[in-house]
Design an enzyme around this catalytic site. Structure first.
Site: not given
Length: 217
Positions: A86-88
């Site tokens: 997951v890219k945050v």
């Protein structure tokens, strides 16, 4: 250093994969839009297709900027495939989300890193990757490679397990310098990766070999 390709283009991903050196993929809403991928269902299916093409980490970016929204999106993304990371974004709620994801066994990539302080916060929260944007730092008048050197030193001293994922790569020389500076991963456009193949002396040498071979045909 691992090689990721930074794109949502399936043909480019396939070409990079066929080289035999591809370790993963990073993408984002802008890259999805560039390929004409719109709507949640279409985007989720596209991520699934990428995961089926590449046996490695696939960074899938959330578009929410609040904690609850990021968590909800992240849960949907990791349900697609085990290789999803997951890219945050590097914002206050992003750090909170990274901590929550870490505590719940979900890997993360903290994006839009432009300083060592930001990277330290992300690593402390448990991010699997931090993504310093080399090209954009260069554009602002600073040297993006200095940040890679700095993070490599800090992470080594502090014992952080977070990997340094150099992003916003503009050319083959960026890739070489990232390897020298201690980046764990380099995510690049296909052109930059293919640029590593090129050298005029290789072309001259090959032409000479082929010319000589004809004499003995």
């Amino acid at each position: 250093m691992k090689f990721f390709i930074d794109t949502a283009n399936l043909a480019q991903i396939k070409e990079a994969s066929e080289l035999g050196i591809l370790d993963g993929v990073t993408t984002n809403p802008s890259l999805m839009a560039k390929e004409g991928i719109k709507g949640e269902e279409a985007i989720m299916q596209h991520y699934k297709t990428i995961c089926e093409m590449v046996d490695g980490d696939i960074s899938a970016e959330v578009i929410s900027t609040d904690f609850e929204g990021m968590i909800a999106e992240g849960k949907k993304l990791v349900a697609i495939h085990k290789n999803i990371v997951v890219k945050v974004p590097m914002i206050k709620d992003g750090i909170k989300a990274i901590k929550w994801f870490t505590e719940n066994g979900i890997r993360t990539n903290c994006t839009l890193i432009f300083s060592a302080g930001q990277a330290i916060l992300a690593a402390k929260a448990g991010a699997s990757y931090v993504s310093p944007f080399i090209g954009r730092i260069d554009d602002s008048g600073w040297d993006g490679m200095d940040l890679i050197h700095q993070l490599s030193q800090i992470f080594s001293v502090q014992g952080y397990k977070t990997e340094i994922l150099a992003a916003s790569i503009r050319n083959p020389n960026h890739i070489i310098k990232c390897a020298e500076a201690g980046a764990d991963v380099c995510t690049c456009p296909l052109d930059s990766i293919l640029g590593l193949l090129k050298h005029p002396l290789t072309d001259i040498g090959l032409a000479k070999f082929l010319e000589d071979a004809k004499k003995f045909a």
